[in-house]
Design a protein around this motif. Structure first.
Motif, short mmCIF file in Angstrom:
data_model
loop_
_atom_site.label_atom_id
_atom_site.label_comp_id
_atom_site.label_asym_id
_atom_site.label_seq_id
_atom_site.Cartn_x
_atom_site.Cartn_y
_atom_site.Cartn_z
N GLU A 235 -9.28 1.30 -6.86
CA GLU A 235 -9.57 0.96 -5.47
C GLU A 235 -10.90 0.21 -5.40
N TYR B 37 0.83 -1.20 0.00
CA TYR B 37 0.00 0.00 0.00
C TYR B 37 0.87 1.26 0.00
N TYR C 177 -6.18 6.02 -10.64
CA TYR C 177 -5.86 4.99 -9.66
C TYR C 177 -7.05 4.06 -9.50
N TRP D 56 -12.12 -5.30 -12.94
CA TRP D 56 -11.16 -6.08 -12.17
C TRP D 56 -11.20 -7.51 -12.71
N PRO E 24 -8.35 -7.80 -8.14
CA PRO E 24 -7.17 -7.21 -8.77
C PRO E 24 -7.56 -6.46 -10.05
N ASN F 221 -3.61 3.30 -0.58
CA ASN F 221 -3.94 2.87 -1.94
C ASN F 221 -2.95 1.80 -2.39
N ARG F 222 -3.43 0.83 -3.17
CA ARG F 222 -2.55 -0.25 -3.63
C ARG F 222 -2.17 -0.12 -5.11
N TYR F 223 -3.05 0.47 -5.91
CA TYR F 223 -2.81 0.50 -7.36
C TYR F 223 -2.99 1.91 -7.90
N SER F 224 -1.92 2.51 -8.39
CA SER F 224 -2.02 3.79 -9.07
C SER F 224 -1.38 3.67 -10.44
N TYR F 225 -1.91 4.43 -11.40
CA TYR F 225 -1.46 4.32 -12.79
C TYR F 225 -1.03 5.69 -13.29
N PRO G 138 -5.09 -3.99 -15.99
CA PRO G 138 -4.31 -2.79 -16.34
C PRO G 138 -5.02 -1.96 -17.40
#
Length: 980
Positions: free
Chosen positions: A495, A458, A493, A521, A532, A478-482, A535
């Motif tokens: 969430e 995170y 991002y 996801w 998850p 947050n775990r996933y940012s782009y 992308p």
């Protein structure tokens, strides 16, 4: 009467000749029948690399490299198909990967340049003699095919868009570790270089062939337009050091800066209107040089100079300096310069010379000579592991170079003459957004330790005003940012199953997908990860939309949370996956929806593949290519509508074609392996459908042997590693490293590659639940001989192999490469290649466990081969190397010793000094040969190799290996005293 006798004699002669010809063998031009591929044949198999097309779309070039030996550059004129081939030196490594830079066309499409390595033989000789291996550069005039070469060149570049010159940088006193790519970049860090790094820079004028030589150049760079060339001087004793530029149209040379200093990080702006560098000067109080900024504004006729010395800045943090490891960057408006700062060590009072000099060496007070124990360390050689370390000590050791070169982002506002520190220990990472108005900060301190333990990494997200340094916490945990939008105002991002846009100016967030009738996801991901993300395809160039995928279709989603549009329409309906986009413009800033968008397509249950085009303003993708093949890449000429794509099938190597925008009537450009027709190849591939023991619909790829005859069953190798059926139409280059599908099918084996899906907390049992039903389905095709089936996998596939033979006797022989065998001990071991612990891999990645072994020992034991070794009945060959940095060597040792204790038939191969895979050609060949001997014995009833029957005593191992080394693999030259 005389004439009658003569006529009769002629008739008799003719008849006799006819009979003689009838009985004589008839000469034919038929080629010899194809033969099986042997391991040594794989050495000459070639791969295509570095494909490139000229800007005008009239020229194509690529590198053709064998698995071992010398490569060549192929140049082809697209208008008439005429081709030129140029020797290009040794292939760097047995798998065909080149250590040299890519091929480069000049922007005006009149020239091609490429590096040439020493030949394979010369390279081997130079290495044995411990001589530097240096490249030269070839320059080809496209109109004539004329080639000239330049010796001892480590880096080259054409002069940007104007392409009037090529700059060629020679090797200096200490050759670079590898050749440059032809693009500008920073020179080696000053700390690593104690002597002058300058070398000759040759400026070759392309139109005339005239040359200029600039001495003592450490670094050089053209601006994008090619109107200016900048270089730094690094001469002996710093004589004449500085920054100079040449105006290429007039030839005028301007000395911009000169001092007894070193200059690093030479960097033009993207527009080419600004140049920046850092300047280092010795300071007796510090262990390394102290750096300042030097920058130049080229928007007027005479470059305007800006300098800033942090030692004269009261707000600059003490004990720090500007970092030479990060290139300084002008902001787009030339209003500020972004750079890095890092800590610098002060010299200790009375510290003498270092690095073994006499004044720094310990001596005996009585005799004035070095102590008897001078070679012993002056202090303990200790690594201290602490339970509160955020990263394991081993990981810190691996990442030491990164940590040592780490720098905090800072800026200097030119007009205000103001220093702003943008990153510090509380916010270590700040990434500038495009156009340099805002930045995104990431703080991981609170989560770093647990992230390294359970894999859930995170971060807290901040917005940073680059003009003031003001920060705002905007997203917690947050775990996933782009990516940041092309206009530099928004961050994408993910969430809890949804994508969000973050406004960098206001800090407001918008849910983009809550009202879209699709999941973004991955509902098919079987890892221990909740929702998850899939992308994203990317931002559009106007920053108004993002393109997302639901695993089937591509959606255009408003960045403001408005309506979404399914651009491809039929993906979910027809079970076609519209996947990654082909990026045809390497300089693009986002996806331009005013232009066609090309995407890769894949049929989930047919394994067909292709290329589809999404046209501007339309929904529904047009399928341009769609067949039983693989389409691996695309190129587009910068200034024309020339498109190139690469296609391969299971029996046709990757081949490049050129076509128009609809990709029809493609013109074939390459032929990499014409010798393939001399060898037997797989007779075809089949798709095998089956259902796992847990009810999952799955498929496997079955490759027929070269001599396949319907109704006959064949020995079969089952090769496993998670999902494999996607490779049904992929071409596999014959190689000499371990198992190779193309070689085994050529030798009369069938090869079966089934899919495996996983259930949480049962990675080993999941393999059993999938592989055994898959094998039954393959046997039902009539191709596979149930009594002659072998099993093989490497790494995770090696684990599945090692576990499978404890649960089933379906396989007559098995080879497990680098297998995990004890999931409990493996959990707590270290992934030495990164230095991190394995626990995160087990809980959030391939292991697919939910907890540690302490909390769920039953699951770990249930899925560990070593705890079920008593069930093994299958002869097993294990490969495990002592320097394996992925799966610890002890895993192989544990399993081997347990099987040996139980007197199971097992042999382990250990190649000294090798990592998770093999890199030394001799080891690769040896493993491939032993693997083939092992399977041939158990599946083809050939005589067993002696090493399998009796082993090899250590004292006889050298003779054993020498006897097995083929003559062509033995060194042909030995140099006395060169360590041979």
């Amino acid at each position: 009467m005389g004439s009658t006798r003569i006529l009769t004699s002629l008739l008799v002669l003719i008849i006799a000749l006819q009979m003689a010809f009838a009985q004589a063998p008839v000469a034919t031009d038929q080629p010899p029948a194809p033969r099986p591929i042997e391991l040594h044949d794989a050495l000459v198999w070639k791969r295509i690399s570095s494909p490139t097309v000229s800007a005008d779309g009239k020229w194509f070039a690529c590198r053709l490299a064998p698995n071992e030996g010398d490569s060549e550059v192929v140049l082809r004129r697209l208008t008439d198909g005429q081709e030129w081939r140029f020797p290009a030196g040794e292939t760097a490594g047995p798998m065909g990967v080149m250590a040299t830079s890519d091929l480069v066309f000049a922007e005006n499409s009149r020239w091609l340049a490429f590096p040439i390595s020493p030949t394979f033989r010369d390279s081997q000789r130079l290495k044995r003699e411990r001589q530097p291996v240096q490249n030269r550069v070839a320059l080809v005039e496209l109109a004539t095919g004329k080639k000239i070469e330049f010796e001892k060149i480590r880096r080259f570049a054409f002069s940007g868009e104007q392409s009037g010159w090529i700059a060629l940088h020679r090797y200096g006193a200490e050759p670079a570790a590898g050749p440059g790519s032809g693009s500008s970049g920073s020179a080696p860090p000053a700390k690593a270089v104690e002597r002058a790094t300058g070398a000759d820079l040759i400026l070759h004028e392309l139109a005339t062939g005239n040359q200029l030589n600039v001495g003592n150049v450490a670094d050089f760079a053209f601006n994008r337009r090619g109107s200016w060339l900048a270089w730094t001087i690094d001469a002996a004793e710093m004589t004449g050091n500085g920054i100079q530029v040449r105006h290429l149209a007039t030839g005028a040379v301007l000395p911009l800066e000169s001092d007894r200093a070193i200059y690093r990080g030479l960097n033009w702006t993207e527009k080419g209107d600004g140049l920046a560098a850092v300047k280092g000067i010795e300071d007796k109080g510090f262990e390394e040089k102290l750096y300042s900024l030097v920058a130049f504004d080229f928007t007027s006729e005479t470059p305007r100079k800006t300098t800033w010395n942090p030692r004269e800045e009261k707000d600059f943090p003490s004990g720090m300096t500007i970092s030479p490891h990060r290139n300084p960057v002008w902001t787009d408006d030339l209003g500020a310069i972004l750079f890095g700062i890092h800590e610098v060590k002060a010299k200790k009072p009375g510290a003498g010379a270092r690095d073994g000099s006499e004044s720094g060496r310990a001596t005996n007070a009585n005799a004035g000579t070095p102590r008897a124990n001078a070679d012993e360390p002056a202090r303990p050689d200790l690594v201290l592991w602490h339970w509160q370390d955020r990263r394991l000590q081993s990981q810190q050791q691996v990442e030491e170079p990164r940590d040592r070169n780490f720098s905090y982002l800072a800026s200097y506002q030119v007009k205000e003459k103001r220093f702003i520190r943008l990153a510090d220990e509380s916010l270590r990472t700040v990434t500038p957004a495009p156009h340099h108005r805002y930045g995104v900060g990431i703080d991981t301190r609170e989560y770093e330790m647990m992230g390294n333990l359970d894999g859930r990494r995170y971060q807290d997200l901040y917005t940073v005003d680059l003009q003031t340094g003001a920060r705002r916490l905007v997203v917690k945990k947050n775990r996933y940012s782009y990516g940041i939008s092309p206009d530099g105002t928004q961050l994408l991002y993910f969430e809890d199953g949804h994508f969000f846009s973050l406004n960098l100016a206001t800090g407001q967030t918008t849910n983009l997908t809550s009202k879209v009738a699709a999941n973004f996801w991955d509902t098919e991901d079987d890892h221990n990860v909740v929702k998850p993300p899939l992308p994203p395809v990317g931002w559009t160039s106007d920053s108004e939309h993002v393109l997302l995928t639901d695993n089937w279709d591509v959606w255009k989603v408003s960045a403001k949370g408005g309506p979404a549009v399914n651009l491809t329409v039929n993906g979910l309906k027809d079970k076609i996956r519209y996947g990654a986009r082909f990026r045809l413009d390497p300089d693009e800033k986002g996806i331009n929806l005013a232009q066609p968008v090309y995407v890769r397509t894949y049929g989930e249950w047919t394994k067909r593949a292709g290329i589809a085009r999404i046209d501007p303003g339309k929904t529904g993708a047009q399928m341009l290519r769609w067949d039983d093949a693989v389409y691996g890449g695309m190129l587009k000429a910068k200034q024309s509508e020339t498109y190139l794509y690469v296609r391969e099938t299971f029996n046709e190597p990757p081949t490049w074609f050129s076509a128009g925008h609809s990709l029809d009537n493609g013109q074939r450009l390459t032929e990499s392996n014409p010798q393939q027709k001399q060898f037997r190849w797989s007779a075809g591939s089949r798709l095998v459908d089956y259902t796992s023991a847990k009810g999952d619909r799955l498929q496997g790829a079955l490759y027929l042997p070269a001599d396949y005859q319907p109704g006959r069953r064949y020995p079969t190798i089952v090769y496993i590693y998670e999902k494999r059926s996607q490779g049904l139409n992929s071409y596999v280059v014959p190689t000499f490293s371990g198992f190779n599908k193309s070689i085994y099918t050529s030798q009369g084996y069938a090869v079966f590659e089934p899919d495996i899906t996983y259930k949480i907390n049962d990675p080993g049992m999941s393999a059993v639940w999938c592989i055994l039903p898959a094998l039954e389905a393959a046997i039902a095709t009539g191709v596979v001989d149930r009594a002659r089936v072998g099993l093989h996998g490497h790494s995770w596939g090696g684990y599945q192999t090692a576990f499978m033979v404890t649960q089933s006797n379906a396989f007559k022989a098995a080879i497990a490469g680098a297998p995990l065998t004890d999931m409990i001990s493996m959990y707590n071991l270290i992934y030495w290649n990164t230095g991190g612990g394995n626990m995160s891999i087990f809980e959030s990645s391939q292991g697919r466990f939910t907890t540690s072994p302490v909390e769920n020992p039953t699951a770990y034991i249930r899925n560990s081969p070593v705890f079920h070794a008593q069930n093994v009945r299958t002869p097993l060959l294990i490969l495990h190397n002592d320097k394996d940095g992925a799966v610890d060597f002890t895993q192989g040792i544990e399993y081997f010793n347990q099987l040996r204790r139980l007197q199971k038939p097992v042999v382990m191969l250990q190649y000294k000094g090798e990592n998770h895979g093999l890199r030394v050609p001799a080891n690769m060949r040896d493993y491939a040969v032993r693997m083939k001997e092992f399977f041939d014995h158990h599946l083809l009833d050939k005589a067993p190799p002696q090493w399998w029957v009796d082993g090899v005593p250590h004292l006889k191992l050298k003779d054993h290996l020498e006897a097995r080394t083929p003559p062509e693999a033995k060194p042909v030259e030995r140099v006395p005293g060169a360590g041979n």
